[in-house]
Design an enzyme around this catalytic site. Sequence first.
Site, mmCIF file in Angstrom:
data_model
loop_
_atom_site.group_PDB
_atom_site.id
_atom_site.type_symbol
_atom_site.label_atom_id
_atom_site.label_comp_id
_atom_site.label_asym_id
_atom_site.label_seq_id
_atom_site.Cartn_x
_atom_site.Cartn_y
_atom_site.Cartn_z
ATOM 1 N N TYR A 17 0.839 -1.202 0.000
ATOM 2 C CA TYR A 17 0.000 0.000 0.000
ATOM 3 C C TYR A 17 0.874 1.253 0.000
ATOM 4 O O TYR A 17 0.570 2.242 -0.655
ATOM 5 C CB TYR A 17 -0.922 0.020 1.225
ATOM 6 C CG TYR A 17 -1.826 -1.189 1.331
ATOM 7 C CD1 TYR A 17 -2.414 -1.747 0.195
ATOM 8 C CD2 TYR A 17 -2.097 -1.781 2.568
ATOM 9 C CE1 TYR A 17 -3.241 -2.858 0.292
ATOM 10 C CE2 TYR A 17 -2.921 -2.887 2.670
ATOM 11 C CZ TYR A 17 -3.480 -3.432 1.531
ATOM 12 O OH TYR A 17 -4.281 -4.535 1.629
ATOM 13 N N GLU A 70 5.714 16.533 1.215
ATOM 14 C CA GLU A 70 4.852 16.594 0.024
ATOM 15 C C GLU A 70 3.809 15.462 0.058
ATOM 16 O O GLU A 70 2.644 15.664 -0.297
ATOM 17 C CB GLU A 70 5.724 16.479 -1.233
ATOM 18 C CG GLU A 70 4.981 16.699 -2.538
ATOM 19 C CD GLU A 70 4.360 18.082 -2.675
ATOM 20 O OE1 GLU A 70 5.079 19.066 -2.476
ATOM 21 O OE2 GLU A 70 3.147 18.174 -2.945
ATOM 22 N N GLU A 77 -4.734 16.956 1.188
ATOM 23 C CA GLU A 77 -5.579 17.428 0.071
ATOM 24 C C GLU A 77 -6.653 16.394 -0.276
ATOM 25 O O GLU A 77 -7.814 16.741 -0.483
ATOM 26 C CB GLU A 77 -4.711 17.697 -1.162
ATOM 27 C CG GLU A 77 -3.999 19.041 -1.111
ATOM 28 C CD GLU A 77 -3.086 19.260 -2.311
ATOM 29 O OE1 GLU A 77 -2.276 20.184 -2.243
ATOM 30 O OE2 GLU A 77 -3.189 18.502 -3.293
ATOM 31 N N LYS A 95 -5.625 22.962 3.870
ATOM 32 C CA LYS A 95 -4.767 22.797 2.698
ATOM 33 C C LYS A 95 -3.602 23.784 2.722
ATOM 34 O O LYS A 95 -2.470 23.428 2.377
ATOM 35 C CB LYS A 95 -5.585 23.016 1.420
ATOM 36 C CG LYS A 95 -6.448 21.830 1.049
ATOM 37 C CD LYS A 95 -7.006 22.005 -0.336
ATOM 38 C CE LYS A 95 -7.784 20.777 -0.769
ATOM 39 N NZ LYS A 95 -8.248 20.894 -2.160
ATOM 40 N N ASP A 96 -3.894 25.031 3.132
ATOM 41 C CA ASP A 96 -2.830 26.049 3.149
ATOM 42 C C ASP A 96 -1.735 25.687 4.150
ATOM 43 O O ASP A 96 -0.540 25.812 3.864
ATOM 44 C CB ASP A 96 -3.410 27.428 3.493
ATOM 45 C CG ASP A 96 -4.291 27.971 2.371
ATOM 46 O OD1 ASP A 96 -4.271 27.382 1.267
ATOM 47 O OD2 ASP A 96 -4.996 28.969 2.599
HETATM 48 N N1 LIG Z 1 -12.867 23.010 -0.185
HETATM 49 C C1 LIG Z 1 -12.170 24.161 -0.112
HETATM 50 N N2 LIG Z 1 -12.620 25.156 0.667
HETATM 51 C C2 LIG Z 1 -11.927 26.326 0.778
HETATM 52 N N3 LIG Z 1 -10.777 26.585 0.126
HETATM 53 C C3 LIG Z 1 -10.266 25.634 -0.656
HETATM 54 C C4 LIG Z 1 -10.933 24.374 -0.828
HETATM 55 N N4 LIG Z 1 -10.193 23.613 -1.691
HETATM 56 C C5 LIG Z 1 -9.141 24.374 -2.007
HETATM 57 N N5 LIG Z 1 -9.153 25.566 -1.403
HETATM 58 C C6 LIG Z 1 -8.148 26.649 -1.513
HETATM 59 O O1 LIG Z 1 -7.537 26.589 -2.794
HETATM 60 C C7 LIG Z 1 -6.129 26.333 -2.642
HETATM 61 C C8 LIG Z 1 -5.672 25.402 -3.740
HETATM 62 O O2 LIG Z 1 -6.324 24.150 -3.576
HETATM 63 P P1 LIG Z 1 -5.994 22.898 -4.455
HETATM 64 O O3 LIG Z 1 -6.851 21.768 -4.052
HETATM 65 O O4 LIG Z 1 -6.034 23.268 -5.897
HETATM 66 O O5 LIG Z 1 -4.550 22.593 -3.976
HETATM 67 P P2 LIG Z 1 -3.186 22.852 -4.719
HETATM 68 O O6 LIG Z 1 -2.305 23.519 -3.694
HETATM 69 O O7 LIG Z 1 -3.384 23.523 -6.019
HETATM 70 O O8 LIG Z 1 -2.784 21.364 -4.940
HETATM 71 P P3 LIG Z 1 -1.544 20.767 -5.722
HETATM 72 O O9 LIG Z 1 -0.471 20.610 -4.673
HETATM 73 O O10 LIG Z 1 -2.085 19.457 -6.208
HETATM 74 O O11 LIG Z 1 -1.172 21.743 -6.815
HETATM 75 C C9 LIG Z 1 -5.967 25.738 -1.237
HETATM 76 O O12 LIG Z 1 -4.667 25.934 -0.714
HETATM 77 C C10 LIG Z 1 -7.042 26.479 -0.469
HETATM 78 O O13 LIG Z 1 -6.595 27.768 -0.081
#
Ligand SMILES: Nc1ncnc2c1ncn2[C@@H]1O[C@H](COP(=O)(O)OP(=O)(O)OP(=O)(O)O)[C@@H](O)[C@H]1O
Length: 130
Positions: A17, A70, A77, A95-96
């Site tokens: 896995y 990462e 995510e 996510k941030d």
């Molecule tokens: N469900 C959600 N609600 C609120 N804000 C969100 C949500 N999903 C994403 N975001 C905002 O959008 C940003 C980008 O999200 P995303 O899922 O595209 O991640 P990413 O950083 O682009 O991923 P990757 O690492 O795959 O490029 C996040 O960091 C967050 O600030």
Amino acid sequence: MKRFILYSRGRLSAFGYAFRGAYDLLRNHAPSKIHILAFIGMITVSWWLEFPLWKWVAVLLCSGMVLAAEALNTAVEYVVDLVSPDYHVLAGKAKDVAAGAVLFTAVFSGLIAILLIADALWWHHPELLY
Ligand SMILES: Nc1ncnc2c1ncn2[C@@H]1O[C@H](COP(=O)(O)OP(=O)(O)OP(=O)(O)O)[C@@H](O)[C@H]1O
């Protein structure tokens, strides 16, 4: 004995896995490809500048740390997309902050790489500077 075989099988599938997760990370997430490229670049420079063992250890530790961060960021995510597909301020924060963890490891690894390379050029290969 039977118990041991069942236990070993369980451990082996857990490895499977983990490899599946690592493959998914490297195959489907562009940022991890950049980290792998940086890793290959750093390995090449380490070999070219004839780094001693302790510097190799530092390079491998930093690279492993960035890739692990990462992987955890990607896991966050996935979970956030699963539990909060609609906009939610906490989903965004989760996510941030997870992305911030990758940033921390990448910035500090970059600084360490600069120190290691500068030391090698300054003290061991000054001929490359001039
Ligand atoms: N469900 C959600 N609600 C609120 N804000 C969100 C949500 N999903 C994403 N975001 C905002 O959008 C940003 C980008 O999200 P995303 O899922 O595209 O991640 P990413 O950083 O682009 O991923 P990757 O690492 O795959 O490029 C996040 O960091 C967050 O600030």
